[in-house]
Design an enzyme around this catalytic site. Structure first.
Site, mmCIF file in Angstrom:
data_model
loop_
_atom_site.group_PDB
_atom_site.id
_atom_site.type_symbol
_atom_site.label_atom_id
_atom_site.label_comp_id
_atom_site.label_asym_id
_atom_site.label_seq_id
_atom_site.Cartn_x
_atom_site.Cartn_y
_atom_site.Cartn_z
ATOM 1 N N LYS A 10 0.731 -1.331 -0.097
ATOM 2 C CA LYS A 10 0.070 -0.124 0.041
ATOM 3 C C LYS A 10 1.018 1.303 0.067
ATOM 4 O O LYS A 10 1.910 1.030 0.190
ATOM 5 C CB LYS A 10 -1.095 -0.113 1.164
ATOM 6 C CG LYS A 10 -1.980 -1.301 1.268
ATOM 7 C CD LYS A 10 -2.749 -1.062 2.413
ATOM 8 C CE LYS A 10 -3.769 -2.549 2.324
ATOM 9 N NZ LYS A 10 -4.677 -2.311 3.630
ATOM 10 N N TYR A 50 -12.162 -2.735 -3.459
ATOM 11 C CA TYR A 50 -12.693 -2.864 -2.040
ATOM 12 C C TYR A 50 -14.213 -2.792 -2.037
ATOM 13 O O TYR A 50 -15.035 -2.374 -0.972
ATOM 14 C CB TYR A 50 -12.295 -1.393 -1.313
ATOM 15 C CG TYR A 50 -10.949 -1.644 -0.751
ATOM 16 C CD1 TYR A 50 -10.518 -2.910 -0.045
ATOM 17 C CD2 TYR A 50 -9.953 -0.614 -0.946
ATOM 18 C CE1 TYR A 50 -9.330 -3.165 0.485
ATOM 19 C CE2 TYR A 50 -8.706 -0.583 -0.233
ATOM 20 C CZ TYR A 50 -8.208 -1.842 0.349
ATOM 21 O OH TYR A 50 -6.766 -2.016 0.896
ATOM 22 N N PHE A 58 -15.346 2.343 7.718
ATOM 23 C CA PHE A 58 -13.852 2.992 7.216
ATOM 24 C C PHE A 58 -13.727 3.114 5.941
ATOM 25 O O PHE A 58 -12.661 3.149 5.339
ATOM 26 C CB PHE A 58 -12.909 2.057 7.899
ATOM 27 C CG PHE A 58 -13.074 0.527 7.551
ATOM 28 C CD1 PHE A 58 -12.750 0.036 6.451
ATOM 29 C CD2 PHE A 58 -13.803 -0.290 8.591
ATOM 30 C CE1 PHE A 58 -12.970 -1.316 6.323
ATOM 31 C CE2 PHE A 58 -14.192 -1.555 8.325
ATOM 32 C CZ PHE A 58 -13.673 -2.378 6.970
ATOM 33 N N ARG A 86 -0.977 -14.865 3.827
ATOM 34 C CA ARG A 86 -1.971 -14.123 4.873
ATOM 35 C C ARG A 86 -1.046 -14.394 6.314
ATOM 36 O O ARG A 86 -1.169 -13.334 6.798
ATOM 37 C CB ARG A 86 -3.404 -14.846 4.742
ATOM 38 C CG ARG A 86 -4.031 -14.454 3.481
ATOM 39 C CD ARG A 86 -4.684 -13.231 3.415
ATOM 40 N NE ARG A 86 -5.906 -13.184 4.596
ATOM 41 C CZ ARG A 86 -6.492 -12.088 4.512
ATOM 42 N NH1 ARG A 86 -6.411 -10.977 4.024
ATOM 43 N NH2 ARG A 86 -7.370 -11.863 5.697
ATOM 44 N N THR A 92 -5.029 -8.255 10.394
ATOM 45 C CA THR A 92 -5.262 -6.677 9.983
ATOM 46 C C THR A 92 -5.026 -5.593 10.761
ATOM 47 O O THR A 92 -4.436 -4.706 10.221
ATOM 48 C CB THR A 92 -6.880 -6.689 9.815
ATOM 49 O OG1 THR A 92 -7.170 -7.800 8.544
ATOM 50 C CG2 THR A 92 -7.174 -5.420 8.964
ATOM 51 N N ARG A 103 3.078 -6.931 9.024
ATOM 52 C CA ARG A 103 2.254 -5.719 10.126
ATOM 53 C C ARG A 103 2.710 -5.914 11.410
ATOM 54 O O ARG A 103 3.056 -4.845 12.011
ATOM 55 C CB ARG A 103 0.801 -5.991 9.846
ATOM 56 C CG ARG A 103 0.130 -5.729 8.469
ATOM 57 C CD ARG A 103 -1.220 -6.241 8.196
ATOM 58 N NE ARG A 103 -1.886 -5.795 7.093
ATOM 59 C CZ ARG A 103 -2.880 -6.712 6.640
ATOM 60 N NH1 ARG A 103 -3.350 -7.621 7.308
ATOM 61 N NH2 ARG A 103 -3.543 -6.221 5.605
ATOM 62 N N ASN A 113 -1.850 -0.141 7.008
ATOM 63 C CA ASN A 113 -1.404 -1.251 7.334
ATOM 64 C C ASN A 113 -0.410 -2.125 6.439
ATOM 65 O O ASN A 113 -0.245 -3.462 6.187
ATOM 66 C CB ASN A 113 -2.530 -2.240 7.777
ATOM 67 C CG ASN A 113 -3.579 -2.740 6.813
ATOM 68 O OD1 ASN A 113 -3.390 -2.091 5.712
ATOM 69 N ND2 ASN A 113 -4.381 -3.682 7.190
ATOM 70 N N HIS A 116 -1.704 -5.540 1.265
ATOM 71 C CA HIS A 116 -3.132 -6.347 1.335
ATOM 72 C C HIS A 116 -2.590 -7.787 0.605
ATOM 73 O O HIS A 116 -1.697 -7.806 -0.284
ATOM 74 C CB HIS A 116 -3.957 -5.659 0.278
ATOM 75 C CG HIS A 116 -5.205 -6.365 -0.026
ATOM 76 N ND1 HIS A 116 -6.357 -6.405 0.807
ATOM 77 C CD2 HIS A 116 -5.481 -7.352 -1.092
ATOM 78 C CE1 HIS A 116 -7.180 -7.214 -0.016
ATOM 79 N NE2 HIS A 116 -6.594 -7.736 -1.165
ATOM 80 N N GLU A 127 -9.608 -9.709 -7.683
ATOM 81 C CA GLU A 127 -8.809 -8.482 -7.649
ATOM 82 C C GLU A 127 -7.568 -8.373 -8.345
ATOM 83 O O GLU A 127 -7.208 -7.466 -9.120
ATOM 84 C CB GLU A 127 -7.927 -8.744 -6.160
ATOM 85 C CG GLU A 127 -8.916 -8.540 -4.973
ATOM 86 C CD GLU A 127 -8.535 -9.108 -3.489
ATOM 87 O OE1 GLU A 127 -9.065 -9.103 -2.616
ATOM 88 O OE2 GLU A 127 -7.393 -9.558 -3.434
HETATM 89 P P1 CMP Z 1 -6.947 -4.993 3.577
HETATM 90 O O1 CMP Z 1 -6.323 -6.236 3.936
HETATM 91 O O2 CMP Z 1 -6.342 -4.140 2.566
HETATM 92 O O3 CMP Z 1 -8.523 -5.120 3.490
HETATM 93 C C1 CMP Z 1 -9.509 -4.237 3.975
HETATM 94 C C2 CMP Z 1 -8.989 -2.996 4.588
HETATM 95 O O4 CMP Z 1 -9.725 -2.304 5.487
HETATM 96 C C3 CMP Z 1 -8.026 -3.814 5.785
HETATM 97 O O5 CMP Z 1 -6.709 -4.012 4.951
HETATM 98 C C4 CMP Z 1 -7.547 -2.475 6.688
HETATM 99 O O6 CMP Z 1 -6.773 -1.827 5.998
HETATM 100 C C5 CMP Z 1 -9.053 -1.690 6.654
HETATM 101 N N1 CMP Z 1 -9.806 -2.125 7.663
HETATM 102 C C6 CMP Z 1 -10.326 -3.050 8.041
HETATM 103 N N2 CMP Z 1 -10.999 -3.040 9.198
HETATM 104 C C7 CMP Z 1 -10.801 -1.781 9.724
HETATM 105 C C8 CMP Z 1 -11.390 -1.047 10.743
HETATM 106 N N3 CMP Z 1 -11.981 -1.519 11.701
HETATM 107 N N4 CMP Z 1 -11.082 0.356 10.751
HETATM 108 C C9 CMP Z 1 -10.331 0.697 9.626
HETATM 109 N N5 CMP Z 1 -9.971 0.131 8.637
HETATM 110 C C10 CMP Z 1 -10.206 -1.222 8.558
#
Ligand code: CMP
Length: 133
Positions: A10, A50, A58, A86, A92, A103, A113, A116, A127
């Site tokens: 990211k 997304y 979010f 993963r 996450t 992470r 974070n 992905h 994707e």
């Molecule tokens: P990603 O694996 O890219 O998939 C969806 C993204 O949403 C996740 O990483 C986080 O960056 C974001 N995300 C998931 N849960 C939350 C949350 N509770 N608040 C803010 N961002 C979130």
């Protein structure tokens, strides 16, 4: 089973100069990089990417962050790559991600974070079409 997965470093990972550190973890593990691309997601691509998160609190933050700068996407191939990758990226929320995961070692924020990775074959197909076609 040999399978493919998609990772996206990211904008925070790119801005912080962590492309090499992150990619090398996957190479060191033994995964083959079968495609690699640096680009900036358009709003349309981000919305498609997304789509499963539409309506979540979010969502807007997610879209504006992922389009805020260049990302690096790669397709990795190897045994059980979806679940192994993963595990390597960690939970996450980086505050909960185990040390030794990407992470867990590099992050402190849930939106920023770092990376992905696809969580299923269906999402890998969905994707990677958005990014590589
Ligand atoms: P990603 O694996 O890219 O998939 C969806 C993204 O949403 C996740 O990483 C986080 O960056 C974001 N995300 C998931 N849960 C939350 C949350 N509770 N608040 C803010 N961002 C979130």
């Amino acid at each position: 089973m040999i399978e493919r997965t998609l990772i996206v470093i990211k904008p925070d990972g790119v801005r912080r100069g962590l492309i090499g550190a992150i990619i090398s973890r996957f190479e060191n593990k033994g995964f083959k990089i079968v495609d690699l691309k640096m680009f900036r997601m358009t709003r349309k691509q981000a919305e498609e990417f997304y789509a499963p998160h539409v309506g979540k609190h979010f969502y807007e933050e997610l879209i504006s962050f992922i389009t805020s700068g260049p990302v690096v996407a790669a397709i990795l191939e190897g045994p059980s790559s979806i679940s192994v990758v993963r595990k390597m990226i960690g939970s996450t929320n980086p505050l909960e991600a185990a040390p030794g995961t990407i992470r867990g070692d590099y992050g402190l924020a849930i939106t920023e974070n770092l990376i992905h990775a696809s969580d299923s074959v269906e999402n890998f197909i969905r994707e990677s079409k958005i990014i590589f076609s």
